[in-house]
Design a protein around this motif. Structure first.
Motif, mmCIF file in Angstrom:
data_model
loop_
_atom_site.group_PDB
_atom_site.id
_atom_site.type_symbol
_atom_site.label_atom_id
_atom_site.label_comp_id
_atom_site.label_asym_id
_atom_site.label_seq_id
_atom_site.Cartn_x
_atom_site.Cartn_y
_atom_site.Cartn_z
ATOM 1 N N LYS A 1 1.106 -1.694 0.189
ATOM 2 C CA LYS A 1 0.106 0.463 -0.346
ATOM 3 C C LYS A 1 0.622 1.296 0.008
ATOM 4 O O LYS A 1 2.083 1.480 0.428
ATOM 5 C CB LYS A 1 -0.756 0.025 1.035
ATOM 6 N N PHE A 2 -0.467 2.337 -0.341
ATOM 7 C CA PHE A 2 1.100 3.696 -0.851
ATOM 8 C C PHE A 2 1.182 4.315 0.621
ATOM 9 O O PHE A 2 0.324 3.952 1.482
ATOM 10 C CB PHE A 2 0.258 4.199 -1.776
ATOM 11 N N ALA A 3 2.267 5.103 0.936
ATOM 12 C CA ALA A 3 2.676 5.381 2.434
ATOM 13 C C ALA A 3 1.540 6.427 2.839
ATOM 14 O O ALA A 3 1.416 7.012 3.622
ATOM 15 C CB ALA A 3 4.367 5.881 2.339
ATOM 16 N N GLN A 4 1.799 7.542 1.365
ATOM 17 C CA GLN A 4 0.855 9.248 1.475
ATOM 18 C C GLN A 4 0.148 9.125 0.284
ATOM 19 O O GLN A 4 1.296 8.764 -0.613
ATOM 20 C CB GLN A 4 1.646 9.907 1.950
ATOM 21 N N ILE A 5 -1.523 9.698 0.361
ATOM 22 C CA ILE A 5 -2.130 9.703 -1.134
ATOM 23 C C ILE A 5 -2.629 11.376 -0.840
ATOM 24 O O ILE A 5 -2.924 11.973 0.498
ATOM 25 C CB ILE A 5 -2.738 8.998 -1.213
ATOM 26 N N ILE A 6 -2.392 12.198 -1.844
ATOM 27 C CA ILE A 6 -2.784 13.595 -1.551
ATOM 28 C C ILE A 6 -3.528 14.291 -2.720
ATOM 29 O O ILE A 6 -3.095 13.215 -4.370
ATOM 30 C CB ILE A 6 -2.070 14.218 -1.428
ATOM 31 N N THR A 7 -4.241 14.877 -2.893
ATOM 32 C CA THR A 7 -4.640 15.419 -4.035
ATOM 33 C C THR A 7 -5.041 17.019 -4.074
ATOM 34 O O THR A 7 -5.776 17.854 -3.112
ATOM 35 C CB THR A 7 -6.490 15.534 -4.363
ATOM 36 N N PRO A 8 -3.380 17.634 -4.880
ATOM 37 C CA PRO A 8 -3.692 18.798 -3.756
ATOM 38 C C PRO A 8 -4.328 19.631 -5.117
ATOM 39 O O PRO A 8 -4.637 20.647 -3.493
ATOM 40 C CB PRO A 8 -2.116 19.384 -5.599
ATOM 41 N N HIS A 9 -5.088 19.465 -5.572
ATOM 42 C CA HIS A 9 -6.519 20.444 -5.929
ATOM 43 C C HIS A 9 -7.825 19.980 -5.858
ATOM 44 O O HIS A 9 -8.571 20.747 -6.459
ATOM 45 C CB HIS A 9 -5.941 20.925 -7.186
ATOM 46 N N GLY A 10 -8.006 18.934 -5.194
ATOM 47 C CA GLY A 10 -9.315 18.190 -4.477
ATOM 48 C C GLY A 10 -9.551 18.905 -3.543
ATOM 49 O O GLY A 10 -9.005 19.335 -2.474
ATOM 50 N N LYS A 11 -10.789 18.638 -3.323
ATOM 51 C CA LYS A 11 -12.056 19.672 -1.677
ATOM 52 C C LYS A 11 -11.603 18.291 -1.323
ATOM 53 O O LYS A 11 -11.811 17.158 -1.540
ATOM 54 C CB LYS A 11 -13.330 20.186 -2.729
#
Length: 1186
Positions: free
Chosen positions: A269-279
């Motif tokens: 599994k990924f260590a981190q996930i982000i959506t920079p411009h997502g609400k």
């Protein structure tokens, strides 16, 4: 050196060659009048020099962090390389396929390019003109990604099938080592992973290769064991992958706008996930999907947080928002909006080693139409000021002019006023791309390029020494009112978009006078001043150019047509006797047909004019009876006479910009003398009453479509030799009979007009009748002050001279002219003005004294002479009117006239006279100091002797005519099947020649005055009208054209320039020492925590992996082999430069060898010391004590 005796030529003694013919005229030259032509074919050679501007349709980019060189690939297969300011290079793949990816061999002076036709190429950048050393063409697989590790000679190539092949870049041969997609993914996977979208090696372990597949699967491949160590899977497609420099983490960008961070040892599994411009939803659910993040880069710093830079990823609800680059640094996120869509971006770092702390300092962003460099080291991320000429296309280029060997003080003057226009807020650091060296050529004469644009701007460029730098920018739209909303848009506009676009321009470098014509039928005259002024009221002159097709009868208010012309003895109707009505100032489109309305509204408020070019006068053509003004086709300005002349399909107008007065407004057909054998007067087929007779039938028969050559550029026709000899002979006899009588009457008119204009006496009835006819034939008007109304009246009187039809000779010439085109109007376009040339010459055959003249060329091949009568002194120049009189046709050619020039009796070019520049806003004393009198006229002609030669070039022919006798002495048919697009009389190697560019791609030069062909090269077929519109020649063997909407291509047709081209071009590769590798540290060296190297030769070499399949790819040797590269550079400078490079490289290698030897000695000493200590420690111990 070949000598040409003009006397023998005129006597018909010179032999006519197959391509040029000389007319046999009575000899009038003396025995010692000999013109020596020094130009030979050996003086000419054609080659490309440099290309300026932004790369058209860019597709990829690469950067060499050691050499500081940037490479840009395009969709047309072009490569553009950029170094420091002034260091640029252009090269082209022969296939023309789009460039997918570029990879530098860092600090090796080489570049690898991958194209959409599945070929890879190795470019040698160690020569001034880069060349391909090797090519490899794949036959069975499509290339999707390439990767070349730093200081490696093995290139990884990913394909659409998911396989990875390896190529040796030294020999450009395939290795037998192949990573197959089915071995890389899990055996349980049922679907194909898709194309390879990423390849990179672990920064800390060269034996581990990270492979990214489009479906979202990432594989860590062990090169030694030939197996997959880890597999990382995500349910969204992958677009890019970026490593942390320690090699423990990597980041993936996905199609849903998210970024996933993975630890290499935790593939589950990924260590981190982000959506920079997502609400981010409050309930902790997954953020809303965003647009794909097309690329991400992960760069670390020593002192602070890492940088994460990405393109794309915006929310879908941001409709219409421009493309953005996102810079994430610590807790701050900066969104930088771009003017155009992002093609690619690269982060510039201090080190070329991927396993070292990156220390990013700038970001290069390649946009669709711009190149931006962002400074990461300053707050707010300002951009660097771009030193390259990449703003040529800021607004589409509509016209180009090129001037070589300009006055030396001109470029500093333009730069001084243009430097005040620069924007503020740029980064204070130096431009990061600092690679390469400037050329060492000796070409130092000033060159200026002027570009006109669709938004009405004009840019002046310094083009000296194969460089290009913007000097000054002029906005012509400031003269007019600002554009209003669509609902308030004036209905008088003739162009919906770009109403201020530049159509053509005329510039005098010596006097700095500039005249500009726009698409909205306006002409603006500018003067150059170093002082700022505020103009309260812009001087405006409105001109009504109208060409009636009927025989002198103009449409009256009732719409009826008068069947006959007013004759001198007949009384005119009340409508004919009335002067032209005053123009309305408003828009009367709702009341009826638009009339007397200009297309643009001149600014009414005060105009602040900065130092530089300032408005002197605005001239606007107005609507006529519901018809819009015709576009201006030609333009010329002369500072010595104070005149500007412009023409279109209706005729020409001459304006005195000193007195702000209209001197002449005449239809094209009226320029012909009544006795002119070349006269063509198009008449309206709607007219019911037309004269008929044997003469008109015969004349019309001689102008059938069979004896005319169509002009593809103008759409008009031009006279050719008729096939019907009997009809032609009959017509010539009639012309000769009518010519003598008509000329006598015309001379009487001229004397009468001159007498009236000089004495100010009242006109006789005959002259009044002519003025009434003229006022209805070509209505003209100009807005002047009341004090100049009398001046304008005398100007009109002075203008009516030889161009008036001879009504007394009606049966001889005028009737013939009226009926000549009755039936041909349906197949003939209106004859337009195509060229002007101011000169000091002999207006008539009988003249023996030089006087100011104007040569007028038309689209049907006629060249007319117009005499200009200037007041005698400077004081009278502003008070008395200037006289203008048409003197009939000088010569006629096939095709539209393109250029005209004058030579003296020795063959030297006679440029138009000019007034040296003076600042119009300076004090009167300073004006008098800098202002000089107009250059004195050359010696006048003696009785019966020619001392000038008029050179005329059309779309089909070139002719040389002796003056004042007006006898043709040379003629050359340039082309039969094609037509000439551009022709210029240029100075070359101390003498003159004609340079021509034909639509079939041929570039030709002709000697002067004999018109011998000197050069004929099939260079560039006409594939785009942009080339035809922008191609131009200039002096000293230089030429240019707009090769794409964003790029200017410069070429030379000079043998001398071609010989010195290698020395004049800039140098891309310079010997630079590669930075030291990062220090592993004591503990990392002791415990093996540093970067692990890999002997790729053992893995990928032929002995270990075997040979690759021959059918997989085909090797193609390049043209730029080492031997060819060595022989390409020539000259002393090139030899010295190569010797210096060789010495530097040898010294560099010796230095590296010395460093390695010292390191080995130090290691050996350390090992010896440790071994001795171990021996001493265990020397006296028993075996059981160990």
């Amino acid at each position: 050196m070949k000598k040409f005796n003009i006397r023998k030529v005129l006597d018909g003694l010179a032999a006519a060659s197959s391509s040029s013919s000389s007319s046999n005229q009575p000899g009038t030259q003396r025995e010692n009048d000999v013109i020596q032509e020094t130009l030979q074919s050996d003086n000419f050679q054609l080659c490309k020099t440099v290309r300026h501007g932004f790369p058209y349709q860019p597709s990829s980019m690469a950067f060499d962090p050691v050499q500081k060189i940037l490479a840009v690939g395009t969709q047309t297969g072009a490569l553009r390389l950029f170094g420091r300011a002034g260091v640029e290079c252009y090269c082209q793949h022969e296939s023309g396929a789009a460039v997918i990816q570029l990879q530098f061999l860092i600090n090796e002076g080489a570049l690898v390019s991958a194209l959409t036709d599945d070929s890879i190429h190795l470019w040698n950048l160690r020569q001034k003109i880069p060349a391909i050393l090797h090519s490899l063409k794949f036959n069975r697989e499509r290339i999707t990604y390439v990767h070349l590790p730093f200081q490696s000679k093995w290139l990884y190539i990913g394909t659409e099938r998911g396989n990875i092949h390896i190529v040796n870049v030294e020999s450009f041969t395939l290795s037998g080592y192949v990573i197959m997609w089915n071995k890389a993914i899990e055996l349980s996977t049922k679907t194909h992973p898709g194309p390879v979208v990423h390849i990179s090696d672990n920064p800390m372990d060269e034996g581990k290769l990270l492979i990214g597949y489009e479906c979202g699967v990432v594989v860590m491949w062990d090169l030694k064991c030939k197996k997959a160590d880890y597999r990382y899977s995500y349910d969204e497609a992958i677009h890019s992958v970026a490593w942390h420099h320690e090699g423990k983490q990597f980041v993936c960008s996905h199609s849903d706008g998210s970024l996933t961070t993975w630890n290499i040892r935790a593939p589950a599994k990924f260590a981190q996930i982000i959506t920079p411009h997502g609400k981010q939803p409050k309930d902790g659910k997954k953020p809303e999907p965003c647009k794909p993040i097309l690329k991400v880069e992960y760069k670390t710093t020593r002192a602070g947080d890492p940088f994460m830079i990405l393109s794309g990823g915006l929310s879908y609800d941001t409709v219409g928002r421009r493309a953005c680059l996102t810079v994430m640094h610590g807790k701050s996120t900066a969104v930088l909006e771009m003017d155009y869509p992002i093609v690619d971006f690269l982060t510039l770092c201090e080190t070329p080693y991927p396993n070292d702390v990156q220390e990013p300092y700038a970001v290069v962003v390649l946009l669709e139409k711009d190149l931006v460099l962002i400074d990461l080291g300053q707050i707010g991320y300002p951009i660097f000021e771009n030193p390259y000429p990449l703003t040529i296309h800021e607004s589409p280029v509509t016209c180009v002019e090129y001037f070589a060997d300009c006055p030396a003080e001109l470029i500093p003057a333009l730069y001084s006023v243009g430097s005040r226009q620069k924007r503020q807020g740029y980064s204070k650091k130096e431009w990061p791309l600092s690679g390469g060296n400037w050329g060492q050529g000796t070409q130092s004469y000033p060159e200026i390029i002027i570009t006109g644009h669709a938004d009405g701007t004009i840019k002046f460029w310094d083009a000296s020494a194969f460089m290009l730098q913007v000097l000054y920018k002029l906005k012509t739209a400031k003269v007019f009112e600002k554009a209003r909303g669509k609902e308030e848009k004036p209905s008088a506009d003739i162009v919906d978009e770009d109403p201020f676009a530049i159509q053509t321009l005329s510039w005098c470098p010596e006097s700095r006078m500039l005249s500009v014509a726009g698409v909205s039928a306006h002409v603006i005259i500018y003067r150059f001043s170093k002082q700022e002024v505020t103009t309260e009221v812009v001087q405006l002159l409105e001109v009504r150019m109208q060409c009636e097709f009927s025989d002198g009868d103009s449409p009256d208010p009732g719409g009826e047509r008068s069947p006959t012309l007013p004759t001198p003895g007949a009384s005119s109707s009340p409508q004919e006797g009335e002067p032209p009505t005053q123009p309305s100032t408003g828009n009367n489109a709702s009341d009826g047909p638009r009339d007397n309305i200009p297309c643009l509204q001149v600014r009414s408020s005060p105009l602040k004019q900065s130092p530089g070019y300032q408005v002197e006068l605005v001239i606007q053509l107005v609507w006529v009876s519901g018809e819009p003004p015709q576009p201006i086709t030609s333009l010329a300005v002369n500072s010595s006479y104070g005149l500007v002349v412009f023409g279109n399909s209706n005729g020409l107008a001459v304006v005195d910009y000193l007195q702000k007065a209209l001197l002449l407004n005449m239809g094209t057909t009226e320029l012909y003398s009544p006795s002119d054998p070349y006269v063509r007067q198009p008449r309206s087929p709607r007219k019911s009453k037309q004269p008929s007779g044997a003469l008109s039938e015969s004349n019309d028969g001689s102008n059938t479509s069979e004896d005319r050559c169509k002009s593809p550029t103008s759409g008009s026709t031009s006279p050719c030799n008729s096939d019907d000899e009997r009809k032609q002979k009959f017509i010539e006899k009639v012309k000769c009979k009518s010519r003598r009588f008509s000329k006598t009457v015309a001379n009487d008119f001229a004397r009468m007009s001159r007498k009236i204009s000089s004495s100010g006496e009242q006109k006789p009835d005959l002259e009044l009748g002519l003025l009434r006819w003229r006022s209805l034939k070509c209505k003209q008007r100009c807005f002047l002050s009341e004090g100049k109304s009398a001046v304008r009246t005398s100007q009109k009187r002075a203008c009516k001279t030889l161009s008036e039809p001879d009504y007394n000779a009606k049966d001889n010439s005028f009737t013939r002219s009226r009926s000549s085109s009755v039936n041909s109007i349906d197949r003939e376009s209106r004859e337009a003005i195509s060229a002007f040339h101011f000169c000091e010459s002999f207006p008539r055959k009988t003249d023996s004294v030089l006087s100011p003249c104007l040569l007028v060329g038309t689209t049907q091949g006629a060249v007319m002479m117009v005499a200009v009568s200037l007041p005698p002194g400077a004081a009278q120049r502003l008070q008395q009117p200037v006289g203008i009189s048409s003197c009939g046709t000088l010569v006629s050619l096939k095709g539209g006239i393109l250029t005209m020039a004058l030579l003296d009796s020795t063959g030297a070019l006679l440029p138009p006279s000019y007034e040296p520049w003076y600042d119009p806003n300076a004090s009167d004393e300073e004006k008098e100091k800098s202002r000089k009198r107009r250059p004195a006229s050359p010696p006048s002609s003696q009785e019966g002797q020619d001392c000038q030669f008029a050179v005329v070039c059309s779309e089909k022919q070139a002719k040389v005519v002796a003056l004042p006798s007006q006898t043709r002495i040379y003629k050359h048919n340039i082309t039969e099947a094609s037509f000439v697009l551009r022709a210029d009389v240029v100075q070359m190697a101390g003498t003159n020649c004609i340079a021509c560019f034909c639509a079939n791609g041929h570039i030709m030069t002709l000697s002067l005055p004999s018109l011998r062909p000197l050069l004929d090269v099939n260079y560039l077929p006409l594939t785009d009208m942009r080339i035809a519109r922008t191609f131009c020649f200039t002096n000293l063997g230089q030429a240019l054209y707009l090769t794409s909407p964003t790029e200017i291509q410069r070429i030379t047709y000079s043998q001398e320039t071609c010989d010195n081209l290698q020395e004049m071009l800039s140098e891309l590769f310079t010997p630079v020492e590669t930075p030291e590798a990062p220090n592993r540290g004591f503990f990392k060296g002791l415990f093996g925590g540093g970067a692990q190297s890999l002997d790729r030769e053992d893995l990928f070499g032929e002995t270990a992996s075997g040979k690759a399949s021959r059918s997989l790819a085909q090797h193609i040797p390049g043209q730029g082999s080492l031997e060819g590269m060595k022989g390409a550079a020539s000259g002393v400078v090139g030899d010295l430069a190569r010797a210096r490079i060789a010495l530097d490289e040898r010294g560099q290698k010796l230095g590296e060898l010395e460093e390695r030897t010292a390191a080995m000695m130090s290691s050996a000493d350390s090992f010896s010391k440790h071994a001795h200590d171990m021996m001493l420690k265990y020397k006296d111990k028993k075996w059981y004590q160990l």
